[in-house]
Motif scaffolding. Structure first.
Motif, PDB file in Angstrom:
ATOM      1  N   VAL A 161       0.264   1.771 -40.473  1.00  0.00           N
ATOM      2  CA  VAL A 161      -0.416   2.745 -39.599  1.00  0.00           C
ATOM      3  C   VAL A 161       0.612   3.575 -38.833  1.00  0.00           C
ATOM      4  N   LYS A 162       1.661   2.924 -38.334  1.00  0.00           N
ATOM      5  CA  LYS A 162       2.707   3.642 -37.600  1.00  0.00           C
ATOM      6  C   LYS A 162       3.373   4.684 -38.500  1.00  0.00           C
ATOM      7  N   LEU A 163       3.661   4.313 -39.736  1.00  0.00           N
ATOM      8  CA  LEU A 163       4.250   5.255 -40.682  1.00  0.00           C
ATOM      9  C   LEU A 163       3.303   6.420 -40.956  1.00  0.00           C
ATOM     10  N   CYS A 164       2.017   6.121 -41.114  1.00  0.00           N
ATOM     11  CA  CYS A 164       1.026   7.197 -41.313  1.00  0.00           C
ATOM     12  C   CYS A 164       1.037   8.156 -40.128  1.00  0.00           C
ATOM     13  N   ASP A 165       1.069   7.614 -38.916  1.00  0.00           N
ATOM     14  CA  ASP A 165       1.132   8.462 -37.716  1.00  0.00           C
ATOM     15  C   ASP A 165       2.374   9.351 -37.745  1.00  0.00           C
ATOM     16  N   GLU A 166       3.508   8.755 -38.066  1.00  0.00           N
ATOM     17  CA  GLU A 166       4.765   9.511 -38.070  1.00  0.00           C
ATOM     18  C   GLU A 166       4.778  10.587 -39.150  1.00  0.00           C
ATOM     19  N   LEU A 167       4.055  10.359 -40.243  1.00  0.00           N
ATOM     20  CA  LEU A 167       3.994  11.323 -41.350  1.00  0.00           C
ATOM     21  C   LEU A 167       2.778  12.247 -41.245  1.00  0.00           C
ATOM     22  N   SER A 168       2.042  12.134 -40.123  1.00  0.00           N
ATOM     23  CA  SER A 168       0.826  12.933 -39.893  1.00  0.00           C
ATOM     24  C   SER A 168      -0.205  12.751 -41.004  1.00  0.00           C
ATOM     25  N   ILE A 169      -0.366  11.509 -41.436  1.00  0.00           N
ATOM     26  CA  ILE A 169      -1.383  11.169 -42.435  1.00  0.00           C
ATOM     27  C   ILE A 169      -2.534  10.486 -41.705  1.00  0.00           C
ATOM     28  N   GLU A 170      -3.731  11.012 -41.880  1.00  0.00           N
ATOM     29  CA  GLU A 170      -4.908  10.447 -41.216  1.00  0.00           C
ATOM     30  C   GLU A 170      -5.246   9.096 -41.839  1.00  0.00           C
ATOM     31  N   TRP A 171      -5.293   8.060 -41.028  1.00  0.00           N
ATOM     32  CA  TRP A 171      -5.573   6.712 -41.512  1.00  0.00           C
ATOM     33  C   TRP A 171      -6.896   6.162 -41.006  1.00  0.00           C
ATOM     34  N   ARG A 172      -7.447   6.772 -39.949  1.00  0.00           N
ATOM     35  CA  ARG A 172      -8.619   6.196 -39.268  1.00  0.00           C
ATOM     36  C   ARG A 172      -9.880   6.145 -40.134  1.00  0.00           C
ATOM     37  N   ASP A 173      -9.976   7.033 -41.120  1.00  0.00           N
ATOM     38  CA  ASP A 173     -11.201   7.077 -41.919  1.00  0.00           C
ATOM     39  C   ASP A 173     -11.382   5.845 -42.805  1.00  0.00           C
ATOM     40  N   GLN A 174     -10.366   5.001 -42.896  1.00  0.00           N
ATOM     41  CA  GLN A 174     -10.495   3.766 -43.681  1.00  0.00           C
ATOM     42  C   GLN A 174     -10.994   2.591 -42.828  1.00  0.00           C
ATOM     43  N   PHE A 175     -11.229   2.853 -41.549  1.00  0.00           N
ATOM     44  CA  PHE A 175     -11.601   1.783 -40.631  1.00  0.00           C
ATOM     45  C   PHE A 175     -12.813   2.182 -39.801  1.00  0.00           C
ATOM     46  N   THR A 176     -13.516   1.173 -39.278  1.00  0.00           N
ATOM     47  CA  THR A 176     -14.614   1.451 -38.351  1.00  0.00           C
ATOM     48  C   THR A 176     -14.004   1.859 -37.006  1.00  0.00           C
ATOM     49  N   ASP A 177     -14.831   2.396 -36.128  1.00  0.00           N
ATOM     50  CA  ASP A 177     -14.346   2.775 -34.796  1.00  0.00           C
ATOM     51  C   ASP A 177     -13.781   1.561 -34.055  1.00  0.00           C
ATOM     52  N   ARG A 178     -14.452   0.435 -34.194  1.00  0.00           N
ATOM     53  CA  ARG A 178     -13.995  -0.793 -33.520  1.00  0.00           C
ATOM     54  C   ARG A 178     -12.639  -1.233 -34.058  1.00  0.00           C
ATOM     55  N   GLN A 179     -12.486  -1.204 -35.379  1.00  0.00           N
ATOM     56  CA  GLN A 179     -11.216  -1.592 -35.988  1.00  0.00           C
ATOM     57  C   GLN A 179     -10.095  -0.635 -35.573  1.00  0.00           C
ATOM     58  N   THR A 180     -10.408   0.654 -35.520  1.00  0.00           N
ATOM     59  CA  THR A 180      -9.432   1.655 -35.083  1.00  0.00           C
ATOM     60  C   THR A 180      -8.987   1.377 -33.653  1.00  0.00           C
ATOM     61  N   ASP A 181      -9.933   0.989 -32.806  1.00  0.00           N
ATOM     62  CA  ASP A 181      -9.617   0.644 -31.420  1.00  0.00           C
ATOM     63  C   ASP A 181      -8.674  -0.564 -31.359  1.00  0.00           C
ATOM     64  N   TYR A 182      -8.972  -1.598 -32.159  1.00  0.00           N
ATOM     65  CA  TYR A 182      -8.111  -2.792 -32.193  1.00  0.00           C
ATOM     66  C   TYR A 182      -6.703  -2.426 -32.646  1.00  0.00           C
ATOM     67  N   ILE A 183      -6.607  -1.612 -33.690  1.00  0.00           N
ATOM     68  CA  ILE A 183      -5.301  -1.204 -34.210  1.00  0.00           C
ATOM     69  C   ILE A 183      -4.542  -0.419 -33.140  1.00  0.00           C
ATOM     70  N   GLY A 184      -5.251   0.442 -32.424  1.00  0.00           N
ATOM     71  CA  GLY A 184      -4.629   1.231 -31.360  1.00  0.00           C
ATOM     72  C   GLY A 184      -4.070   0.373 -30.245  1.00  0.00           C
ATOM     73  N   LYS A 185      -4.746  -0.742 -29.956  1.00  0.00           N
ATOM     74  CA  LYS A 185      -4.277  -1.661 -28.905  1.00  0.00           C
ATOM     75  C   LYS A 185      -3.136  -2.549 -29.387  1.00  0.00           C
ATOM     76  N   ARG A 186      -3.020  -2.683 -30.700  1.00  0.00           N
ATOM     77  CA  ARG A 186      -1.911  -3.375 -31.365  1.00  0.00           C
ATOM     78  C   ARG A 186      -1.893  -4.892 -31.199  1.00  0.00           C
ATOM     79  N   VAL A 187      -2.618  -5.440 -30.270  1.00  0.00           N
ATOM     80  CA  VAL A 187      -2.573  -6.882 -30.013  1.00  0.00           C
ATOM     81  C   VAL A 187      -3.590  -7.601 -30.903  1.00  0.00           C
ATOM     82  N   MET A 188      -3.117  -8.598 -31.634  1.00  0.00           N
ATOM     83  CA  MET A 188      -4.029  -9.384 -32.463  1.00  0.00           C
ATOM     84  C   MET A 188      -4.624 -10.484 -31.596  1.00  0.00           C
ATOM     85  N   SER A 189      -5.698 -10.156 -30.920  1.00  0.00           N
ATOM     86  CA  SER A 189      -6.359 -11.101 -30.016  1.00  0.00           C
ATOM     87  C   SER A 189      -7.411 -11.905 -30.772  1.00  0.00           C
TER      88      SER A 189
END
Length: 104
Positions: A60-88
Motif C-alpha cells: 500500500v505504501k508503494l502504491c501511495d508513493e507511485l500514485s496508484i489507487e489501491w482503496r478500490d480493492q478494499f471496503t471502507d472499514r478495511q481502508t480505515d484499518y490500513i490507514g491506521k496501520r496498527v494490526m489490532s
C-alpha cells in the motif's frame, strides 16, 4: 508510470490482500513453508498474521508513493484499518464486514 507497472502493483496488492486473509483464516501460506518448525509454537498464527499485515502495508505504501489507487480493492472499514496501520484485535476480528447486521 506505464500501464504495465500499475498492473504489476495491482497484482502485488491483490496477492498481499489474499496472503493476509489466508493468514487471518489460518490457511496455508508461504510462511508455513519458510518456518515449518514454528507451526507447533503457540504464537505461530500471530507471527504469520503480522508478517502478512506488514507485507500488505508495504505494498500500500508503494502504491501511495507511485500514485496508484489501491482503496478500490478494499471496503471502507478495511481502508480505515490500513490507514491506521496498527494490526489490532479489532482488525483481526472485524476485517470481514458482516452483511447481516441490519436484516429485516
Amino acid at each position: 508510470m506505464g500501464k504495465m507497472s500499475a498492473e504489476f502493483m495491482y497484482a502485488k496488492l491483490t496477492d498481499a490482500k489474499i496472503h493476509f486473509e489466508r493468514a487471518l483464516d489460518c490457511k496455508h501460506t508461504e510462511f508455513d513453508d519458510l518456518y515449518p518448525y514454528m507451526i507447533e509454537h503457540p504464537q505461530f498464527f500471530w507471527y504469520k498474521r503480522y508478517v502478512a499485515w506488514s507485507e500488505l502495508l508495504t505494498i500500500v505504501k508503494l502504491c501511495d508513493e507511485l500514485s496508484i489507487e489501491w482503496r478500490d480493492q478494499f471496503t471502507d472499514r478495511q481502508t480505515d484499518y490500513i490507514g491506521k496501520r496498527v494490526m489490532s484485535s479489532r482488525v483481526l476480528d472485524e476485517w470481514y464486514e458482516t452483511i447481516d447486521t441490519n436484516v429485516g
